[in-house]
Design a protein around this motif. Structure first.
Motif, mmCIF file in Angstrom:
data_model
loop_
_atom_site.group_PDB
_atom_site.id
_atom_site.type_symbol
_atom_site.label_atom_id
_atom_site.label_comp_id
_atom_site.label_asym_id
_atom_site.label_seq_id
_atom_site.Cartn_x
_atom_site.Cartn_y
_atom_site.Cartn_z
ATOM 1 N N GLN A 51 13.286 -13.592 8.139
ATOM 2 C CA GLN A 51 14.075 -12.781 7.368
ATOM 3 C C GLN A 51 15.505 -13.987 7.119
ATOM 4 O O GLN A 51 16.182 -13.948 6.244
ATOM 5 N N SER A 52 15.609 -14.709 8.049
ATOM 6 C CA SER A 52 16.931 -15.501 8.006
ATOM 7 C C SER A 52 16.858 -16.485 6.976
ATOM 8 O O SER A 52 17.861 -16.866 6.352
ATOM 9 N N TYR A 69 30.865 -11.021 3.484
ATOM 10 C CA TYR A 69 29.435 -11.067 2.679
ATOM 11 C C TYR A 69 28.512 -9.829 2.848
ATOM 12 O O TYR A 69 28.469 -9.216 3.867
ATOM 13 N N TYR A 70 28.078 -9.471 1.877
ATOM 14 C CA TYR A 70 26.982 -8.337 1.751
ATOM 15 C C TYR A 70 25.612 -9.167 1.852
ATOM 16 O O TYR A 70 25.338 -9.909 1.208
ATOM 17 N N VAL A 71 25.025 -8.730 3.024
ATOM 18 C CA VAL A 71 23.699 -9.254 3.274
ATOM 19 C C VAL A 71 22.778 -8.248 3.535
ATOM 20 O O VAL A 71 22.668 -7.321 3.886
ATOM 21 N N ASN A 72 21.447 -8.550 2.578
ATOM 22 C CA ASN A 72 20.557 -7.450 2.385
ATOM 23 C C ASN A 72 19.098 -8.404 3.014
ATOM 24 O O ASN A 72 19.095 -9.441 2.486
ATOM 25 N N TRP A 73 18.446 -7.797 3.847
ATOM 26 C CA TRP A 73 17.392 -8.234 4.454
ATOM 27 C C TRP A 73 16.492 -7.304 4.796
ATOM 28 O O TRP A 73 16.761 -6.212 5.055
ATOM 29 N N LEU A 74 15.105 -7.629 5.182
ATOM 30 C CA LEU A 74 14.159 -6.726 5.435
ATOM 31 C C LEU A 74 14.267 -6.492 7.148
ATOM 32 O O LEU A 74 13.942 -7.433 7.940
ATOM 33 N N ASP A 75 14.555 -5.352 7.538
ATOM 34 C CA ASP A 75 14.689 -5.136 8.855
ATOM 35 C C ASP A 75 13.662 -4.199 9.494
ATOM 36 O O ASP A 75 13.660 -3.022 9.388
ATOM 37 N N TRP A 76 12.427 -4.801 9.756
ATOM 38 C CA TRP A 76 11.150 -4.024 9.973
ATOM 39 C C TRP A 76 11.414 -3.361 11.277
ATOM 40 O O TRP A 76 10.477 -2.293 11.609
ATOM 41 N N LYS A 77 12.382 -3.368 12.144
ATOM 42 C CA LYS A 77 12.677 -2.711 13.203
ATOM 43 C C LYS A 77 13.528 -1.279 13.015
ATOM 44 O O LYS A 77 13.284 -0.479 13.756
ATOM 45 N N ASP A 78 14.030 -1.164 11.831
ATOM 46 C CA ASP A 78 14.908 -0.228 11.542
ATOM 47 C C ASP A 78 13.873 0.834 10.665
ATOM 48 O O ASP A 78 12.669 0.437 9.782
#
Length: 105
Positions: A51-52, A69-78
């Motif tokens: 995801q980085s 910064y607004y950072v949007n990424w796939l957090d599969w642990k959430d």
């Protein structure tokens, strides 16, 4: 058809090598030398090497805390999966960027 098989196998092998190399190269590619690199390195440190690379970073503005910064990424642990974060990036006295991230809630 016989000539296509080695080409397909070569492409498949190259993709596998790239997928294996991405997590290993993250700390080398993303460092504190730039704002976005520091944010991406923070994502890597949190246990998300892939995801980085694919996180979407959007600069919102700046203040005394640093550049926002607004950072949007796939957090599969959430539980929700898609986790937006707010990250402040500020240059420290040693010339590297320090990052402070949170969910904003």
């Amino acid at each position: 058809m016989k000539k296509k098989t080695p080409i397909i196998l070569s492409i498949l092998a190259a993709l596998i090598v790239i997928l294996i190399a991405l997590p290993v190269l993250s700390p080398v590619v993303f460092t504190g030398a730039s704002e976005k690199g520091a944010i991406r390195h923070e994502i890597y440190k949190r246990g998300y090497p892939y995801q980085s690379y694919f996180a979407v970073l959007h600069k919102e503005g700046d203040n005394e805390s640093g550049n926002l910064y607004y950072v949007n990424w796939l957090d599969w642990k959430d539980k929700t999966g898609q986790t937006p974060h707010l990250c402040y990036s500020k240059k420290s006295s040693d010339g590297k960027y320090k990052v402070d991230c949170g969910t904003g809630s």
